[in-house]
Design a protein around this motif. Structure first.
Motif, PDB file in Angstrom:
ATOM      1  N   PHE A 121      11.955  -0.849  42.055  1.00 39.95           N
ATOM      2  CA  PHE A 121      11.061  -0.602  40.989  1.00 39.95           C
ATOM      3  C   PHE A 121      11.772  -0.450  39.602  1.00 39.95           C
ATOM      4  O   PHE A 121      11.111  -0.541  38.480  1.00 39.95           O
ATOM      5  N   THR A 122      13.128  -0.266  39.767  1.00 39.05           N
ATOM      6  CA  THR A 122      13.699   0.161  38.378  1.00 39.05           C
ATOM      7  C   THR A 122      13.802  -1.316  37.518  1.00 39.05           C
ATOM      8  O   THR A 122      13.799  -2.398  37.782  1.00 39.05           O
ATOM      9  N   ASP A 123      14.408  -0.977  36.057  1.00 41.01           N
ATOM     10  CA  ASP A 123      14.329  -1.875  35.260  1.00 41.01           C
ATOM     11  C   ASP A 123      15.954  -2.484  35.432  1.00 41.01           C
ATOM     12  O   ASP A 123      16.218  -3.511  34.870  1.00 41.01           O
ATOM     13  N   ARG A 124      17.032  -1.672  35.779  1.00 44.83           N
ATOM     14  CA  ARG A 124      18.150  -2.102  35.871  1.00 44.83           C
ATOM     15  C   ARG A 124      18.897  -1.521  36.863  1.00 44.83           C
ATOM     16  O   ARG A 124      18.804  -0.235  37.236  1.00 44.83           O
ATOM     17  N   ILE A 125      19.935  -2.367  37.730  1.00 39.22           N
ATOM     18  CA  ILE A 125      20.839  -1.888  38.830  1.00 39.22           C
ATOM     19  C   ILE A 125      22.267  -2.053  38.215  1.00 39.22           C
ATOM     20  O   ILE A 125      22.353  -3.211  37.946  1.00 39.22           O
ATOM     21  N   ILE A 126      22.991  -1.255  38.253  1.00 38.20           N
ATOM     22  CA  ILE A 126      24.610  -1.163  38.220  1.00 38.20           C
ATOM     23  C   ILE A 126      24.983  -1.183  39.412  1.00 38.20           C
ATOM     24  O   ILE A 126      24.839  -0.227  40.369  1.00 38.20           O
ATOM     25  N   PHE A 127      26.001  -2.062  39.886  1.00 39.45           N
ATOM     26  CA  PHE A 127      26.926  -1.945  41.171  1.00 39.45           C
ATOM     27  C   PHE A 127      28.489  -1.759  40.944  1.00 39.45           C
ATOM     28  O   PHE A 127      28.922  -2.699  39.843  1.00 39.45           O
ATOM     29  N   GLY A 128      29.082  -0.889  41.679  1.00 40.53           N
ATOM     30  CA  GLY A 128      30.539  -0.961  41.570  1.00 40.53           C
ATOM     31  C   GLY A 128      30.879  -0.414  42.883  1.00 40.53           C
ATOM     32  O   GLY A 128      30.410   0.180  43.699  1.00 40.53           O
ATOM     33  N   ARG A 129      32.209  -1.102  42.930  1.00 41.07           N
ATOM     34  CA  ARG A 129      33.161  -0.415  44.348  1.00 41.07           C
ATOM     35  C   ARG A 129      33.538   1.064  44.062  1.00 41.07           C
ATOM     36  O   ARG A 129      33.481   1.574  42.955  1.00 41.07           O
ATOM     37  N   THR A 130      33.959   1.434  45.121  1.00 43.91           N
ATOM     38  CA  THR A 130      34.806   2.650  44.987  1.00 43.91           C
ATOM     39  C   THR A 130      36.286   2.546  44.641  1.00 43.91           C
ATOM     40  O   THR A 130      36.798   1.693  45.465  1.00 43.91           O
ATOM     41  N   ASN A 131      36.524   3.134  43.661  1.00 41.55           N
ATOM     42  CA  ASN A 131      37.995   2.926  43.179  1.00 41.55           C
ATOM     43  C   ASN A 131      38.659   3.963  43.453  1.00 41.55           C
ATOM     44  O   ASN A 131      38.318   5.254  43.775  1.00 41.55           O
ATOM     45  N   TYR A 132      40.000   3.992  43.549  1.00 39.93           N
ATOM     46  CA  TYR A 132      41.142   4.728  43.655  1.00 39.93           C
ATOM     47  C   TYR A 132      40.738   5.627  44.908  1.00 39.93           C
ATOM     48  O   TYR A 132      41.059   7.000  44.832  1.00 39.93           O
ATOM     49  N   SER A 133      40.395   5.077  46.047  1.00 46.71           N
ATOM     50  CA  SER A 133      40.210   5.494  47.265  1.00 46.71           C
ATOM     51  C   SER A 133      41.014   4.851  48.353  1.00 46.71           C
ATOM     52  O   SER A 133      40.929   3.849  48.721  1.00 46.71           O
ATOM     53  N   LYS A 134      41.689   5.803  49.023  1.00 48.99           N
ATOM     54  CA  LYS A 134      42.534   5.389  50.076  1.00 48.99           C
ATOM     55  C   LYS A 134      41.677   4.932  51.203  1.00 48.99           C
ATOM     56  O   LYS A 134      41.916   3.905  52.026  1.00 48.99           O
ATOM     57  N   GLU A 135      40.666   5.493  51.475  1.00 50.99           N
ATOM     58  CA  GLU A 135      39.652   5.357  52.772  1.00 50.99           C
ATOM     59  C   GLU A 135      39.222   4.140  52.458  1.00 50.99           C
ATOM     60  O   GLU A 135      39.144   3.337  53.292  1.00 50.99           O
ATOM     61  N   ALA A 136      38.612   3.839  51.272  1.00 53.68           N
ATOM     62  CA  ALA A 136      37.798   2.496  51.131  1.00 53.68           C
ATOM     63  C   ALA A 136      38.802   1.381  50.826  1.00 53.68           C
ATOM     64  O   ALA A 136      38.998   0.282  51.660  1.00 53.68           O
ATOM     65  N   ASN A 137      40.141   1.642  50.321  1.00 49.99           N
ATOM     66  CA  ASN A 137      41.152   0.514  50.308  1.00 49.99           C
ATOM     67  C   ASN A 137      41.771   0.246  51.758  1.00 49.99           C
ATOM     68  O   ASN A 137      42.263  -0.960  51.930  1.00 49.99           O
ATOM     69  N   ALA A 138      41.596   1.326  52.716  1.00 49.67           N
ATOM     70  CA  ALA A 138      42.171   0.897  53.901  1.00 49.67           C
ATOM     71  C   ALA A 138      41.024   0.053  54.725  1.00 49.67           C
ATOM     72  O   ALA A 138      41.516  -0.365  55.784  1.00 49.67           O
TER      73      ALA A 138
END
Length: 174
Positions: A121-138
């Motif tokens: 229902f929103t007018d805008r969606i911003i999407f981004g990765r998890t940065n600076y995370s050992k867990e995400a990068n693993a």
């Protein structure tokens, strides 16, 4: 001129912060300054009485409450955030959602489509990765994972004529 709040103006459990934030936005609007907010709290409906130029946003990276409690202790529930944003949107306010930092499956198993439907229902969606995370990068194939999720957001938004922005470094070479 536009002002973006960099601290959480609508902190759960701190009504004095909310009152001061609304007063500050009111003064800025009176001076012709548009305000954009982002919160992990509930947006008060009183914001609908302020400038129609303002934009109100929430962060939603999951619909899983156990993940929220682990990663955002003290923040408003996703259900409460979404309900307050929807109320402002239905009152004619410009609304947006930040789906960032989006977690990899080793952090929480979830379906991005469910989140996108919840915020459609929103007018805008911003999407981004998890940065600076050992867990995400693993997470094996994290670059591919984020490239696919970004494409999913773009496709969803284009089909529904929702404005979107994919954060820098979310889409990368694999």
């Amino acid at each position: 001129v536009q002002l973006c709040f960099t601290t959480d103006p609508f902190m759960t459990g701190y009504p004095e912060v909310t009152e001061m934030s609304i007063a500050a936005i009111r003064k800025l609007n009176a001076a012709g300054i548009k305000c954009t907010t982002l919160t992990k709290g509930q947006l008060p409906i009183e914001l609908a009485e302020l400038s129609p130029e303002n934009e109100y946003g929430i962060t939603v990276v999951s619909l899983d409450e156990s993940y929220r409690k682990r990663m955002e202790p003290g923040a408003a529930s996703y259900e409460d955030r979404l309900a307050s944003l929807r109320a402002l949107h239905e009152a004619g306010c410009r609304t947006w959602v930040s789906i960032e930092p989006y977690p990899t499956p080793n952090m929480v198993e979830q379906d991005l489509q469910e989140i996108l439907e919840a915020v459609s229902f929103t007018d805008r969606i911003i999407f981004g990765r998890t940065n600076y995370s050992k867990e995400a990068n693993a997470y094996e194939g994290h670059r591919h994972f984020y490239n696919e999720r970004a494409a999913e957001v773009i496709d969803f938004c284009e089909k529904r004529s929702i404005d979107y922005h994919i954060k820098e470094k979310t889409i990368t070479e694999e």
